[in-house]
Design a protein around this motif. Structure first.
Motif, PDB file in Angstrom:
ATOM      1  N   ASN A 228       0.828  -1.205  -0.125  1.00 45.83           N
ATOM      2  CA  ASN A 228      -0.151  -0.094   0.158  1.00 45.83           C
ATOM      3  C   ASN A 228       0.874   1.214  -0.035  1.00 45.83           C
ATOM      4  O   ASN A 228       1.625   1.525   0.952  1.00 45.83           O
TER       5      ASN A 228
ATOM      6  N   ASP B  72       0.154   4.414   0.063  1.00 48.22           N
ATOM      7  CA  ASP B  72       0.071   5.407   0.676  1.00 48.22           C
ATOM      8  C   ASP B  72       0.389   5.217   2.216  1.00 48.22           C
ATOM      9  O   ASP B  72       1.145   6.042   3.037  1.00 48.22           O
ATOM     10  N   TRP B  73       0.156   3.802   2.570  1.00 49.07           N
ATOM     11  CA  TRP B  73       0.446   3.405   4.057  1.00 49.07           C
ATOM     12  C   TRP B  73       2.067   3.639   4.340  1.00 49.07           C
ATOM     13  O   TRP B  73       2.849   4.119   5.266  1.00 49.07           O
TER      14      TRP B  73
ATOM     15  N   ALA C  12       4.042   5.306   2.517  1.00 51.47           N
ATOM     16  CA  ALA C  12       4.822   6.521   2.582  1.00 51.47           C
ATOM     17  C   ALA C  12       4.614   7.364   3.808  1.00 51.47           C
ATOM     18  O   ALA C  12       5.397   7.878   4.403  1.00 51.47           O
ATOM     19  N   ASP C  13       3.436   7.313   4.318  1.00 53.62           N
ATOM     20  CA  ASP C  13       3.202   7.752   5.690  1.00 53.62           C
ATOM     21  C   ASP C  13       4.113   6.935   6.855  1.00 53.62           C
ATOM     22  O   ASP C  13       4.608   7.684   7.667  1.00 53.62           O
TER      23      ASP C  13
END
Length: 279
Positions: free
Chosen positions: A61, A63-64, A66-67
């Motif tokens: 994922n 987005d996950w 990157a966060d």
């Protein structure tokens, strides 16, 4: 809810307190676990996101990922401002505090050796790019365009066809010369920076599409530099930034010693790319 221990880095004795405002992965507050004269900086994370099976899913994922990477880097950056941390791989997780202590116990010799190597030193990154030339961009536009140009050349008279081929040959020779100059400049810059560094690493060339950067990467170097020598190192890079037409130099840092966490014998460094590698 079951919580695991996410480990950001290992340090020696850490006298400075962690900032009360510092937020780690998943919003947890980083804290210290001390054992055998070593300090692991950790925070608690939910098992439903960081168990082995959950990580296999979440690492796909973007987005996950990157966060998590941003939060991980924020903690490392905070540590770098007060000490020389040994960064651990993203998503290094243990079951509990005892698991972290066991890791410190089992790996203490290796950890102490690595910490001694990076003590009072920071990492600087230096990249050299060759900006794409208009003729080169035309070449890369696609095989279909090239075929159309060849058909067009064949439809011309023999004199015009010869002129066309001479122009194309001159363009290729010009590009080869640009790459030779870029290779020479990159090697010279790397050699100069290496003299100011304790250790160096040459990483694989950066993919311009993934990095969202223009031009082709001909040097992607990492340099371990004493903090006391960092100002002189930056000045040296600044003094050599005008490498010539079509060349761009980028400096990043100071970072924790990410590129130098593993012992030299465990690294897989690359040689500087040659002009032939770019064709």
């Amino acid at each position: 809810m079951t919580e695991l221990r996410y480990v950001y880095a290992v340090c020696g004795a850490l006298d400075a307190p962690l900032s009360a405002d510092l937020t780690g992965v998943g919003g947890g507050a980083p804290r210290r676990i001390e054992h055998a004269g070593l300090t692991a900086v950790v925070s608690q994370v939910p098992a439903d996101q960081f168990s082995e099976s959950a990580l296999r899913r979440n690492l796909e994922n973007l987005d996950w990922l990157a966060d998590t990477a941003r939060a991980h880097q924020a903690v490392i950056a905070a540590l770098t401002s007060v000490t020389s941390p040994l960064p651990l791989r993203l998503a290094t997780v243990f079951r509990d505090d005892d698991g972290v202590r066991a890791m410190l116990e089992e790996q203490q010799e290796r950890l102490r050796t690595s910490l001694a190597r990076i003590e009072d030193r920071v990492e600087w990154g230096v990249k050299v790019f060759v900006e794409e030339q208009p003729a080169q961009a035309a070449d890369d536009a696609g095989a279909g365009a090239g075929k159309r140009e060849r058909v067009s050349a064949q439809s011309l008279g023999s004199g015009s066809g010869r002129d066309y081929l001479r122009r194309r040959r001159a363009e290729r020779d010009g590009r080869d010369q640009v790459w030779r100059q870029a290779e020479t400049f990159a090697q010279r810059l790397h050699d100069q920076l290496a003299q100011r560094s304790v250790e160096t690493r040459v990483h694989p060339p950066q993919n311009p599409e993934l990095a969202k950067s223009s031009g082709r990467n001909v040097l992607n170097g990492a340099y371990l530099v004493p903090r006391s020598e960092s100002e002189a190192f930056v000045e040296l890079v600044d003094a050599t930034k005008d490498g010539g037409p079509g060349l761009r130099v980028e400096l990043t840092g100071p970072w924790a010693a990410y590129s130098f966490s593993a012992p030299p014998e465990e690294r897989d460094d690359e040689a500087l790319p040659s002009a032939g590698d770019a064709s």
